[in-house]
Motif scaffolding. Structure first.
Motif: not given
Length: 167
Positions: A75-84, A129-135, A103-115
């Motif tokens: 996965x992407x290691x660092x993501x700026x707050x406000x990006x993706x 303090x962080x996020x839980x992310x599911x793709x 269709x999400x403006x500025x989506x960061x594609x760490x895995x091109x298979x994610x839809x």
């Protein structure tokens, strides 16, 4: 030793209630934030159908999110707050349910298979303090029931874990 039981996913509300009970039992007596994040990402990845990534990003004082424990492809290691999607969830202070990441403006594609993607902020003492992310590789995979159930799991994680989570 903890053993996850198979959960019937036909009734999502009951599914997430049982998943929360299993997670509560899994972390009972363990307060380490990294260990609890690792086990939650593994439990979700194993139990929730149609995922290709489940994991954590933790907020750092520099205004970025840094990769934490996860299951799935690298996965992407660092993501700026406000990006993706993850950074937007932090900047906006809310969960982000995205049916089509393309269709999400500025989506960061760490895995091109994610839809589709679901990102849940981790709140501690009024701060994210962080996020839980599911793709998912399926468009429209997540709905309001998924969001509510996973928000409950994220809250259990934060309540059951000690530490500053990196802030």
């Amino acid at each position: 030793m903890f053993v996850a039981g198979r959960i019937d996913a036909a009734d999502k509300i009951a599914f997430y209630r049982e998943l929360a009970a299993q997670y509560g039992a899994l972390i009972d007596g363990e307060r380490d934030a990294i260990a609890n994040a690792a086990n939650l990402s593994a439990l979700i990845y194993d139990a929730v159908p149609d995922l290709n990534w489940a994991g954590f990003y933790f907020r750092r004082a520099q205004g970025e999110l840094v990769l934490g424990p996860f299951q799935g492809k690298v996965a992407c290691v660092r993501i700026a707050v406000g990006k993706g999607v993850c950074g937007s969830a932090v900047a906006e202070g809310r969960s982000m349910l995205v049916p089509d990441v393309h269709a999400f403006p500025g989506h960061i594609a760490c895995d091109s298979a994610s839809r589709s993607e679901l990102v849940l902020p981790l709140w501690r003492d009024g701060e994210i303090v962080g996020v839980l992310d599911l793709d998912s590789p399926l468009p429209g995979r997540f709905d309001a029931d998924d969001q509510a159930g996973l928000e409950a799991l994220a809250a259990i994680y934060v309540r059951g874990s000690d530490g500053s989570f990196g802030l």
